[in-house]
Write an enzyme that holds these catalytic residues in place. Structure first.
Site, PDB file in Angstrom:
ATOM      1  CG  HIS A   7      -0.142  -0.012   2.524  1.00 13.10           C
ATOM      2  ND1 HIS A   7       0.449   1.119   3.050  1.00 13.10           N
ATOM      3  CD2 HIS A   7       0.160  -1.022   3.366  1.00 13.10           C
ATOM      4  CE1 HIS A   7       1.073   0.804   4.172  1.00 13.10           C
ATOM      5  NE2 HIS A   7       0.917  -0.495   4.388  1.00 13.10           N
ATOM      6  CD  GLU A  80       2.006  -6.063   8.170  1.00 12.94           C
ATOM      7  OE1 GLU A  80       2.072  -7.302   7.986  1.00 12.94           O
ATOM      8  OE2 GLU A  80       2.842  -5.269   7.706  1.00 12.94           O
TER       9      GLU A  80
END
Length: 175
Positions: A7, A80
């Site tokens: 990202h 994550e």
């Protein structure tokens, strides 16, 4: 082909803070990185984007999806790693770095890298079956990208420890 991207930048990335499951959005620089990522993949004939459910990955994926007119799916297995008590601490914190070197050790109130590998490897196996002969882009996080790299490449513990994919950076793997 399997494409992997991290990202775009968040405020915690800019502040060099550990950002696992803490749900923070992109900075202006992060949105620019997402646009650059979209331009980097626009000619790669991506069939689908699979993304983490966290804001920073969703926002990056949406920018790429819109520019490339590619559908996106959210998969919780791409979230994550939970860094537990280290969420928000400086990335150079000695206790965090010591914990990071112990792959089977759970971060206090978090998860181990082995747990992350279990969920991510399962997803890669599914992608290989479901999207055979297609191009897939995964947009996720630094720790997840590190795990994905180990699926395709043998690495020493030290190589694993220092491996990083920069915000908005792209890697590709043959599936």
């Amino acid at each position: 082909m399997l494409y992997i991207a991290r990202h775009g930048q968040t405020i915690w990335n800019a502040q060099n803070k550990v950002c696992g499951i803490t749900d923070v959005g992109l900075t202006d620089k992060g949105r620019e990185q997402a646009k650059a990522l979209a331009l980097a993949v626009v000619d790669k004939n991506i069939n689908v984007i699979i993304t983490s459910p966290l804001k920073r990955a969703i926002e990056t994926s949406k920018i790429v999806s819109d520019l490339c007119t590619v559908p996106m799916e959210v998969d919780d297995r791409l979230i994550e790693q939970s860094y537990g008590i280290y969420e928000g601490v400086d990335r150079k914190d000695e206790a965090f770095l010591n914990n990071k070197r112990n792959f089977a050790y759970k971060y206090p109130n978090g998860e181990s890298m082995m747990q992350v590998a279990h969920r991510v490897y399962g997803l890669i196996e599914e992608i290989k079956d479901k999207y055979k002969d297609r191009n897939v882009l995964i947009i996720s996080h630094g720790g997840v990208c590190r795990i994905i790299n180990t699926y395709f490449r043998d690495m020493t513990n030290e190589e694993f420890f220092i491996y990083t994919l920069a915000n908005g950076e792209l890697e590709e793997y043959e599936i």
